[in-house]
Design an enzyme around this catalytic site. Structure first.
Site, PDB file in Angstrom:
ATOM      1  CE  LYS A 150      43.823  41.759  41.895  1.00 33.14           C
ATOM      2  NZ  LYS A 150      42.960  41.183  40.875  1.00 33.14           N
ATOM      3  CG  ASP A 170      41.386  45.478  42.386  1.00 36.95           C
ATOM      4  OD1 ASP A 170      40.281  45.303  42.947  1.00 36.95           O
ATOM      5  OD2 ASP A 170      41.767  44.815  41.395  1.00 36.95           O
TER       6      ASP A 170
END
Ligand code: C5P
Length: 280
Positions: free
Chosen positions: A11, A136
């Site tokens: 990401k 995350d």
């Protein structure tokens, strides 16, 4: 299901604002997570008669310094079971680079074990467990474009698609996430990223001035080489360029593949570089 192959994608953060320090020692933040589907680690899991973790990366060992192993042990303790599996990880996403590789691997293993051993964990429960592994990790249970709040586990999915090539550049400099957070002064200005998300939608040029990464000042001051990469990408025509996470990866979004390729060629050969073609 005795054998699974998973892709655990990277990401980037489009903007990353640190809002406040919390009583539990973490920080509240706002960010847009944007998946890079064509840069991924490969994970193979198969049932076996003992536990074994191997990887093409010799730095990754089978102890709990490894998030994949930690995720497995966590579920074993929770369910009072032993998971006899062979896990093989082909590590492609650079580590400690702000690209979420370790978190993505951990989320992938939670999903695989939930299916393989029929644990019956809901998305909400998986997300809770994921958060204990890292801020995350919940995001990677459903890695789609999303506005992230709190530690990053409060997610609101967005309709952003970047239909342009994204050049990722990592110079191999290690930044400690913990130290970066310790050195940041939170700005109690909620809604900066949300506003950015609304206005920016897919228009990459409009990200400039709307989306900022609060860690850039701290990291750029200590590592001029990293700010130099951002400057180089902008000079090469990037429509928008920023650091992801706490670094040290810089990404640049380019108008077309030729300009992204040209910019990539000008970078030192020892840098990790990747051009994501996914969105177009
Ligand atoms: O959650 P994770 O283990 O990835 O975080 C690493 C470190 O970064 C934490 O120990 C904490 O010091 C800091 N951090 C924070 N606020 C967050 C995420 C991380 O202070 N939202």
């Amino acid at each position: 299901m005795n054998y699974v192959e998973m892709k655990a994608p990277a990401k980037i953060n489009l903007g990353l604002n640190i809002i406040s320090k919390r009583d539990d020692g973490y920080h509240n933040l706002e960010t847009i997570f944007y998946p890079i589907y064509d840069l991924f680690d490969k994970i193979v899991v198969e049932k076996s008669d003992s536990f074994r973790f191997t990887s093409d990366n010799a730095h990754l060992t089978d102890d709990e310094s490894n998030l994949i192993v930690r995720a497995t042990r966590l579920l074993e303790n929770k369910f009072k079971k032993i998971f006899n599996i062979n896990i093989y990880l082909e590590k492609i996403i650079p580590m400690g680079a702000g690209l979420g590789g370790g978190s993505s691997d951990a989320a992938a293993i939670l999903l695989v074990l939930n299916d393989m051993f029929k644990l019956g964990l809901s998305y909400g429960k998986l997300s809770e467990i994921a958060l204990t592994l890292g801020s995350d990790v919940p995001y990677f249970l459903k890695p789609k474009p999303a506005l992230g709040k709190s530690r990053g586990e409060e997610l609101e999915f967005l309709e952003i698609i970047i239909d342009k090539p994204i050049l990722l550049v990592n110079p191999g400099i290690h930044i400690s996430t913990k130290e970066a957070f310790q050195n940041i002064k939170p700005t109690p200005l909620v809604g900066r990223i949300e506003l950015g998300a609304k206005i920016a939608s897919g228009d990459v040029r409009s990200f400039n001035g709307l989306l900022s990464n609060d860690f850039e000042n701290y990291v750029f001051e200590r590592h001029p080489e990293i700010s130099g990469i951002r400057e180089a990408l902008v000079a090469d025509g990037a429509l928008f360029s920023q650091m992801t996470g706490t670094g040290s990866t810089i990404y640049g979004i380019f108008e077309d593949i030729e300009s992204a390729e040209r910019s990539k060629k000008r970078l030192p050969e020892n840098y990790f570089t990747f051009i994501s073609h996914h969105g177009f």
